[in-house]
Design a protein around this motif. Structure first.
Motif, PDB file in Angstrom:
ATOM      1  N   SER A 175       0.808  -1.223   0.000  1.00 20.09           N
ATOM      2  CA  SER A 175       0.000   0.000   0.000  1.00 20.09           C
ATOM      3  C   SER A 175       0.844   1.278   0.000  1.00 20.09           C
ATOM      4  CB  SER A 175      -0.953   0.011   1.197  1.00 20.09           C
ATOM      5  OG  SER A 175      -0.224   0.021   2.402  1.00 20.09           O
ATOM      6  N   MET A 176       2.108   1.177   0.366  1.00 21.00           N
ATOM      7  CA  MET A 176       2.977   2.356   0.390  1.00 21.00           C
ATOM      8  C   MET A 176       3.908   2.416  -0.827  1.00 21.00           C
ATOM      9  SD  MET A 176       1.855   3.824   3.024  1.00 21.00           S
ATOM     10  CE  MET A 176       3.008   5.103   3.400  1.00 21.00           C
ATOM     11  N   GLU A 177       3.885   1.384  -1.663  1.00 17.46           N
ATOM     12  CA  GLU A 177       4.744   1.352  -2.846  1.00 17.46           C
ATOM     13  C   GLU A 177       4.045   2.055  -3.995  1.00 17.46           C
ATOM     14  OE1 GLU A 177       6.320  -2.516  -3.866  1.00 17.46           O
ATOM     15  OE2 GLU A 177       6.260  -3.108  -1.746  1.00 17.46           O
ATOM     16  N   GLY A 178       4.598   3.160  -4.441  1.00 15.12           N
ATOM     17  CA  GLY A 178       3.989   3.968  -5.491  1.00 15.12           C
ATOM     18  C   GLY A 178       3.702   3.179  -6.759  1.00 15.12           C
ATOM     19  N   GLY A 179       2.486   3.328  -7.248  1.00 14.33           N
ATOM     20  CA  GLY A 179       2.102   2.719  -8.512  1.00 14.33           C
ATOM     21  C   GLY A 179       1.542   1.313  -8.413  1.00 14.33           C
ATOM     22  N   THR A 180       1.567   0.713  -7.216  1.00 18.28           N
ATOM     23  CA  THR A 180       0.987  -0.621  -7.092  1.00 18.28           C
ATOM     24  C   THR A 180      -0.530  -0.505  -7.060  1.00 18.28           C
ATOM     25  OG1 THR A 180       1.019  -0.591  -4.675  1.00 18.28           O
ATOM     26  CG2 THR A 180       2.985  -1.481  -5.800  1.00 18.28           C
ATOM     27  N   ILE A 181      -1.202  -1.604  -7.364  1.00 16.50           N
ATOM     28  CA  ILE A 181      -2.664  -1.605  -7.365  1.00 16.50           C
ATOM     29  C   ILE A 181      -3.198  -1.201  -5.992  1.00 16.50           C
ATOM     30  CG2 ILE A 181      -4.682  -3.134  -7.499  1.00 16.50           C
ATOM     31  CD1 ILE A 181      -3.643  -2.434 -10.225  1.00 16.50           C
ATOM     32  N   LEU A 182      -2.625  -1.755  -4.938  1.00 21.48           N
ATOM     33  CA  LEU A 182      -3.097  -1.441  -3.596  1.00 21.48           C
ATOM     34  C   LEU A 182      -2.860   0.027  -3.239  1.00 21.48           C
ATOM     35  CD1 LEU A 182      -4.520  -2.648  -1.200  1.00 21.48           C
ATOM     36  CD2 LEU A 182      -2.325  -3.455  -0.334  1.00 21.48           C
ATOM     37  N   GLU A 212     -13.641  -4.068 -12.080  1.00 24.88           N
ATOM     38  CA  GLU A 212     -13.525  -3.705 -13.501  1.00 24.88           C
ATOM     39  C   GLU A 212     -13.456  -2.187 -13.676  1.00 24.88           C
ATOM     40  OE1 GLU A 212     -15.674  -4.642 -17.771  1.00 24.88           O
ATOM     41  OE2 GLU A 212     -16.863  -4.789 -15.954  1.00 24.88           O
ATOM     42  N   ASP A 213     -14.298  -1.455 -12.979  1.00 25.68           N
ATOM     43  CA  ASP A 213     -14.274   0.015 -13.064  1.00 25.68           C
ATOM     44  C   ASP A 213     -12.916   0.559 -12.625  1.00 25.68           C
ATOM     45  OD1 ASP A 213     -16.885   0.021 -13.951  1.00 25.68           O
ATOM     46  OD2 ASP A 213     -17.740   0.590 -12.005  1.00 25.68           O
ATOM     47  N   PHE A 214     -12.372  -0.010 -11.555  1.00 24.05           N
ATOM     48  CA  PHE A 214     -11.074   0.420 -11.049  1.00 24.05           C
ATOM     49  C   PHE A 214      -9.970   0.138 -12.072  1.00 24.05           C
ATOM     50  CE2 PHE A 214      -7.208  -0.625  -8.536  1.00 24.05           C
ATOM     51  CZ  PHE A 214      -6.945   0.649  -8.055  1.00 24.05           C
ATOM     52  N   VAL A 215      -9.996  -1.038 -12.686  1.00 25.75           N
ATOM     53  CA  VAL A 215      -8.996  -1.383 -13.706  1.00 25.75           C
ATOM     54  C   VAL A 215      -9.084  -0.410 -14.875  1.00 25.75           C
ATOM     55  CG1 VAL A 215      -8.362  -3.125 -15.445  1.00 25.75           C
ATOM     56  CG2 VAL A 215      -8.754  -3.812 -13.071  1.00 25.75           C
ATOM     57  N   HIS A 216     -10.293  -0.092 -15.302  1.00 30.11           N
ATOM     58  CA  HIS A 216     -10.464   0.875 -16.398  1.00 30.11           C
ATOM     59  C   HIS A 216      -9.902   2.238 -16.010  1.00 30.11           C
ATOM     60  CE1 HIS A 216     -13.752  -1.185 -19.001  1.00 30.11           C
ATOM     61  NE2 HIS A 216     -12.864  -2.045 -18.555  1.00 30.11           N
ATOM     62  N   LEU A 217     -10.178   2.676 -14.792  1.00 31.81           N
ATOM     63  CA  LEU A 217      -9.680   3.968 -14.313  1.00 31.81           C
ATOM     64  C   LEU A 217      -8.151   3.991 -14.303  1.00 31.81           C
ATOM     65  CD1 LEU A 217     -10.269   6.763 -13.011  1.00 31.81           C
ATOM     66  CD2 LEU A 217     -10.143   5.588 -10.804  1.00 31.81           C
ATOM     67  N   VAL A 218      -7.542   2.950 -13.728  1.00 31.28           N
ATOM     68  CA  VAL A 218      -6.078   2.890 -13.633  1.00 31.28           C
ATOM     69  C   VAL A 218      -5.461   2.793 -15.023  1.00 31.28           C
ATOM     70  CG1 VAL A 218      -4.144   1.474 -12.823  1.00 31.28           C
ATOM     71  CG2 VAL A 218      -6.052   1.966 -11.293  1.00 31.28           C
ATOM     72  N   LEU A 219      -6.023   1.953 -15.869  1.00 34.91           N
ATOM     73  CA  LEU A 219      -5.491   1.811 -17.224  1.00 34.91           C
ATOM     74  C   LEU A 219      -5.611   3.118 -18.002  1.00 34.91           C
ATOM     75  CD1 LEU A 219      -4.224  -0.039 -19.320  1.00 34.91           C
ATOM     76  CD2 LEU A 219      -6.514  -0.794 -19.933  1.00 34.91           C
ATOM     77  N   GLY A 244      -5.672   6.101 -16.761  1.00 36.25           N
ATOM     78  CA  GLY A 244      -4.675   7.010 -16.190  1.00 36.25           C
ATOM     79  C   GLY A 244      -3.281   6.745 -16.725  1.00 36.25           C
ATOM     80  N   HIS A 245      -2.918   5.469 -16.832  1.00 32.95           N
ATOM     81  CA  HIS A 245      -1.595   5.125 -17.364  1.00 32.95           C
ATOM     82  C   HIS A 245      -1.466   5.520 -18.840  1.00 32.95           C
ATOM     83  CE1 HIS A 245       0.356   3.209 -14.003  1.00 32.95           C
ATOM     84  NE2 HIS A 245      -0.733   2.492 -13.752  1.00 32.95           N
ATOM     85  N   ILE A 246      -2.532   5.325 -19.600  1.00 33.58           N
ATOM     86  CA  ILE A 246      -2.510   5.690 -21.019  1.00 33.58           C
ATOM     87  C   ILE A 246      -2.364   7.204 -21.176  1.00 33.58           C
ATOM     88  CG2 ILE A 246      -3.919   5.802 -23.130  1.00 33.58           C
ATOM     89  CD1 ILE A 246      -5.020   2.998 -22.278  1.00 33.58           C
ATOM     90  N   ALA A 271       1.163   8.230 -20.204  1.00 35.62           N
ATOM     91  CA  ALA A 271       2.133   7.876 -21.249  1.00 35.62           C
ATOM     92  C   ALA A 271       2.053   8.858 -22.414  1.00 35.62           C
ATOM     93  CB  ALA A 271       1.876   6.451 -21.738  1.00 35.62           C
ATOM     94  N   ALA A 272       0.841   9.212 -22.810  1.00 35.92           N
ATOM     95  CA  ALA A 272       0.668  10.161 -23.913  1.00 35.92           C
ATOM     96  C   ALA A 272       1.209  11.535 -23.527  1.00 35.92           C
ATOM     97  CB  ALA A 272      -0.801  10.259 -24.306  1.00 35.92           C
ATOM     98  N   MET A 273       0.927  11.975 -22.311  1.00 36.60           N
ATOM     99  CA  MET A 273       1.413  13.286 -21.871  1.00 36.60           C
ATOM    100  C   MET A 273       2.937  13.305 -21.821  1.00 36.60           C
ATOM    101  SD  MET A 273      -1.366  14.379 -18.967  1.00 36.60           S
ATOM    102  CE  MET A 273      -0.387  15.775 -18.459  1.00 36.60           C
ATOM    103  N   GLU A 274       3.522  12.233 -21.337  1.00 34.34           N
ATOM    104  CA  GLU A 274       4.986  12.169 -21.296  1.00 34.34           C
ATOM    105  C   GLU A 274       5.566  12.197 -22.710  1.00 34.34           C
ATOM    106  OE1 GLU A 274       8.432   8.974 -20.201  1.00 34.34           O
ATOM    107  OE2 GLU A 274       6.739   9.113 -18.813  1.00 34.34           O
ATOM    108  N   TYR A 275       4.972  11.417 -23.603  1.00 37.12           N
ATOM    109  CA  TYR A 275       5.447  11.375 -24.986  1.00 37.12           C
ATOM    110  C   TYR A 275       5.386  12.757 -25.639  1.00 37.12           C
ATOM    111  CZ  TYR A 275       5.653  10.486 -29.969  1.00 37.12           C
ATOM    112  OH  TYR A 275       5.995  10.540 -31.300  1.00 37.12           O
ATOM    113  N   PHE A 276       4.280  13.472 -25.409  1.00 39.89           N
ATOM    114  CA  PHE A 276       4.085  14.779 -26.036  1.00 39.89           C
ATOM    115  C   PHE A 276       4.725  15.922 -25.258  1.00 39.89           C
ATOM    116  CE2 PHE A 276       0.368  12.571 -28.004  1.00 39.89           C
ATOM    117  CZ  PHE A 276       0.800  12.673 -29.313  1.00 39.89           C
ATOM    118  N   GLY A 277       5.412  15.615 -24.158  1.00 42.11           N
ATOM    119  CA  GLY A 277       6.092  16.641 -23.380  1.00 42.11           C
ATOM    120  C   GLY A 277       5.148  17.591 -22.678  1.00 42.11           C
TER     121      GLY A 277
END
Length: 145
Positions: free
Chosen positions: A37-44, A67-74, A76-78, A81-87
């Protein structure tokens, strides 16, 4: 027969609930670890950060919340990734002009699709280990049509 009798307007869709549950279970076995729960980026950690107390440790207890949580996390990651790519530092920022044509707003719909597909391909290539030989890469000229 009338429209209702012929079942007109129905869109057939195959959804295998059991397959979805199995996929979520596999994800949870691999990604949902007690004590992270304290490790950044883990599901918990993300579950706690986003205050998703309804997301259970056992997928079967609330498949929809999981399922809703997985969609939210996915999603967010997408987006990240796009924001990082586009600076981009924030959603409201404009992408790096070296990565998007400056005249993108004046492009045709097909040209915009091509730019979008090419950008998505570059993001996926950067963020994954998936590498296709050049002869198997999508043709974005035809995909935009």
């Amino acid at each position: 027969e009338d429209e209702k009798g012929r079942l007109e307007g129905l869109v057939p869709c195959v959804e295998d609930w059991h397959t979805k549950v199995i996929l979520l279970e596999v994800m949870w076995v691999r990604l949902y670890r007690k004590g992270t729960s304290m490790e950044g980026g883990t599901i918990l950690q993300l579950k706690n950060l986003l205050n998703r107390s309804n997301v259970p440790r056992d997928v079967h207890k609330d498949v929809n919340a999981t399922e809703d949580f997985v969609h939210l996390v996915l999603s967010g990651h997408i987006i990240a990734a796009a924001m990082e790519y586009f600076g981009m530092e924030s959603i409201g920022e404009k992408p790096n002009p070296d990565l998007i044509p400056t005249d993108v707003e004046s492009l045709t719909k097909e040209e915009k699709k091509r730019v979008l597909f090419e950008s998505i391909d570059k993001i996926v290539q950067k963020c994954t280990d998936i590498a296709l030989p050049s002869n198997q890469r999508p043709n974005y000229q035809s995909a935009a049509r």
